[in-house]
Design an enzyme around this catalytic site. Structure first.
Site, PDB file in Angstrom:
ATOM      1  N   SER A  44      43.256  44.455  42.329  1.00 21.25           N
ATOM      2  CA  SER A  44      44.620  44.710  41.915  1.00 21.25           C
ATOM      3  C   SER A  44      44.773  44.959  40.417  1.00 21.25           C
ATOM      4  O   SER A  44      45.806  45.478  39.987  1.00 21.25           O
ATOM      5  CB  SER A  44      45.527  43.538  42.310  1.00 21.25           C
ATOM      6  OG  SER A  44      45.158  42.370  41.618  1.00 21.25           O
ATOM      7  N   LYS A 101      47.195  42.411  31.872  1.00 28.64           N
ATOM      8  CA  LYS A 101      47.748  42.637  33.213  1.00 28.64           C
ATOM      9  C   LYS A 101      49.180  42.109  33.271  1.00 28.64           C
ATOM     10  O   LYS A 101      49.476  41.055  32.698  1.00 28.64           O
ATOM     11  CB  LYS A 101      46.861  41.935  34.251  1.00 28.64           C
ATOM     12  CG  LYS A 101      47.206  42.238  35.694  1.00 28.64           C
ATOM     13  CD  LYS A 101      46.180  41.613  36.647  1.00 28.64           C
ATOM     14  CE  LYS A 101      46.474  41.901  38.108  1.00 28.64           C
ATOM     15  NZ  LYS A 101      45.443  41.336  39.015  1.00 28.64           N
ATOM     16  N   SER A 130      39.799  41.101  42.352  1.00 27.75           N
ATOM     17  CA  SER A 130      40.678  41.994  41.591  1.00 27.75           C
ATOM     18  C   SER A 130      40.264  42.299  40.160  1.00 27.75           C
ATOM     19  O   SER A 130      40.902  43.131  39.522  1.00 27.75           O
ATOM     20  CB  SER A 130      42.099  41.439  41.563  1.00 27.75           C
ATOM     21  OG  SER A 130      42.732  41.766  42.758  1.00 27.75           O
TER      22      SER A 130
HETATM   23  N1  GLN Z   1      42.201  42.785  47.218  1.00 34.11           N
HETATM   24  C1  GLN Z   1      42.411  41.379  47.443  1.00 34.11           C
HETATM   25  C2  GLN Z   1      43.790  41.143  47.978  1.00 34.11           C
HETATM   26  O1  GLN Z   1      44.449  42.081  48.244  1.00 34.11           O
HETATM   27  C3  GLN Z   1      42.157  40.627  46.199  1.00 34.11           C
HETATM   28  C4  GLN Z   1      43.283  40.666  45.247  1.00 34.11           C
HETATM   29  C5  GLN Z   1      43.046  39.870  44.017  1.00 34.11           C
HETATM   30  O2  GLN Z   1      41.929  39.454  43.695  1.00 34.11           O
HETATM   31  N2  GLN Z   1      44.130  39.572  43.334  1.00 34.11           N
HETATM   32  O3  GLN Z   1      44.226  40.050  48.169  1.00 34.11           O
END
Ligand code: GLN
Length: 486
Positions: free
Chosen positions: A149, A74, A173
């Protein structure tokens, strides 16, 4: 099919000299070449470096548990090679002076790093549509999102553009994109893996974790990446078990907690519900006991998360001022305030700005107690709910996400709808416990979409959690399906 080597499959094939590391790396780079135009999973690749690493494996100069296995990273993990952009204009040209600890660990285990994967900007989002560099698509149906994400990492794996990948999970995410892309994703316990070199989003919630086609692949990556690191004071000095040693042994008398609070009715796709119900029945047939447990503060999870995470983000992202770090405006400016605000206005996307505003608002004097402190109190209550529940059960089962992959653009106009993708995943991060998502079914669409099952385990319960997941996996064949890309 070379496109779809698992990590362990690739490693064994290389060890047995059925394929060389260079051949496998070439094939995978070829797959990226032919497929990533449709999927857009990678922000950047490092082909020459990857081939050098593979060559060193073939020539016996590199060895280890992942020798020659092509892995994707990532783009919020710092690497001295290439850029580390967090899919933000702010860090478009950022070259890290150091490698994240997980990068060092993967490379000392012999992994071949292929490149950096697309993500929601600074890991804020659930669809990878918040990337400044284009949206990633779901390999099962390219009209749909891969989740987020870490959508690039999940999609790269699902499309055969790597054998395993690494993501980060602050509120879901890793697990949610794993569910939407039909792969396994693990969020380890807070403190299990060093986050040195992970660009911080919400430091009390962030964890790094693996994606793989199988539970065993996730276990192997976890083993390689785990352990105490003096460079991350939140990493825990506990020994790292061999997560693979017992993984195939079913747990006798496994107690699976079923929380009625996770049986959300509004917003829950019936296809997801029925797949999860079937999974429960299968576990029963495998000898597990279903135990009702109560997690009464679950309904406040999203609200607490969307205060705590933005508060921490607003603080962590303060460093991007165009002076110390990141994008600096070209426009003429009057003073330093003007320089910083103009650079930040240009460098950050809408969702990141929204989070910074929510966070600074909730932390400001007069609101701090009403929002931030209250959210922390809810956090304690959620943690206690899990402590109580884990007295009665070994793991807690639910859906990973309330719906299968949705169409690109469907939720971008409504941030709240996007936030609700995380209803089942955020409480795990709030409590700091471990969670895994694994495939548990497919929709009946002409282009079937995967459905994910979530299992949560107590802190440092990964060994048991992985075994419980493997029990289900070994009795099903969902994890053997692969998407057909046009
Ligand atoms: N979807 C969640 C957010 O927007 C989690 C994101 C994540 O785990 N980095 O914060």
């Amino acid at each position: 099919m070379s496109n779809y080597y698992t990590i362990i499959g690739a490693r064994n094939a290389i060890r047995q000299k059925k394929i060389s590391a260079v051949e496998l790396t070439r094939q995978t780079l070829g797959r990226i070449e032919s497929t990533d135009k449709q999927v857009r999973a990678y922000n950047s690749t490092c082909a020459d470096r990857a081939l050098e690493q593979a060559k060193a494996v073939d020539e016996g100069r590199r060895a280890g548990e992942l020798a020659g296995v092509p892995i994707a990273i990532k783009d919020n993990l710092c690497t001295t090679f290439g850029t580390t952009t967090c899919s933000s204009r702010m860090l478009k040209n950022f070259h890290s002076p150091y490698d994240a600890t997980v990068i060092q660990k993967l490379e000392s285990a012999g992994a071949v790093i292929l490149g950096k994967t697309n993500m929601d900007e600074f890991a804020m989002g659930s669809s990878t549509e918040n990337s400044a560099f284009g949206t990633t698509r779901n390999p099962w149906n390219v009209d749909c999102v891969p989740g987020g994400s870490s959508g690039g990492s999940a999609a790269a794996l699902a499309a055969g553009m790597c054998c395993g990948s690494i993501g980060s999970d602050t509120g879901g995410s890793i697990r949610q994109p794993a569910a939407l892309c039909g792969v396994v994703g693990l969020k380890p316990t807070y403190g299990r893996i060093s986050r040195y070199g992970l660009v911080a989003f919400a430091s009390s919630l962030d964890q790094i974790g693996p994606f793989g086609w199988t539970v065993s692949d996730a276990a192997l990556l976890l083993k390689v990446m785990s352990g105490h690191d003096p460079k991350d004071s939140t990493s825990v000095p506990l020994p790292v078990p061999d997560y693979l040693a017992q993984i195939d042994q079913p747990i006798k008398g496994l107690r699976i907690g079923i929380a009625k609070e996770f049986e959300l009715t509004a917003g829950m796709d019936p296809r997801v519900k029925s797949a999860v119900d079937e999974a429960m029945k299968l576990y029963q047939r495998l000898g597990a006991e279903l135990v009702p447990v109560s997690l009464p503060h679950t309904e406040y999870g999203i609200a607490a998360y969307y205060v705590i995470a933005p508060c921490e983000a607003s603080s962590n992202l303060a460093r991007y001022d165009g002076i110390h770090y990141g994008h600096r405006t070209d426009k003429p400016v009057n003073d330093i305030i003007d320089l910083v605000s103009q650079s930040r206005a240009e460098g950050f996307g809408d969702e990141v700005k929204r989070r910074i505003m929510i966070g600074t608002y909730a932390l400001s004097s007069g609101y701090y107690d009403a929002y931030y402190v209250r959210a922390l109190k809810v956090r304690t209550l959620i943690k206690r709910d899990f402590d109580e529940a884990f007295k009665k059960c070994d793991v807690i089962l639910s859906a990973t996400a309330p719906t299968p992959a949705f169409t690109a653009g469907e939720k971008t106009a409504d941030p709240l709808q996007m936030y609700l993708c995380d209803v089942f995943t955020v409480t795990c991060n709030i409590a700091g416990i471990a969670g895994i998502s694994l495939p548990c079914g497919f929709t009946a669409d002409p282009k079937p979409l995967p459905i994910g099952l979530q299992l949560l385990g107590p802190t440092f319960g990964e060994e048991m959690l992985l075994r419980a997941a493997r029990m289900y996996e070994s009795a099903t064949d969902w994890h053997q399906r692969r998407p057909v890309l046009g």
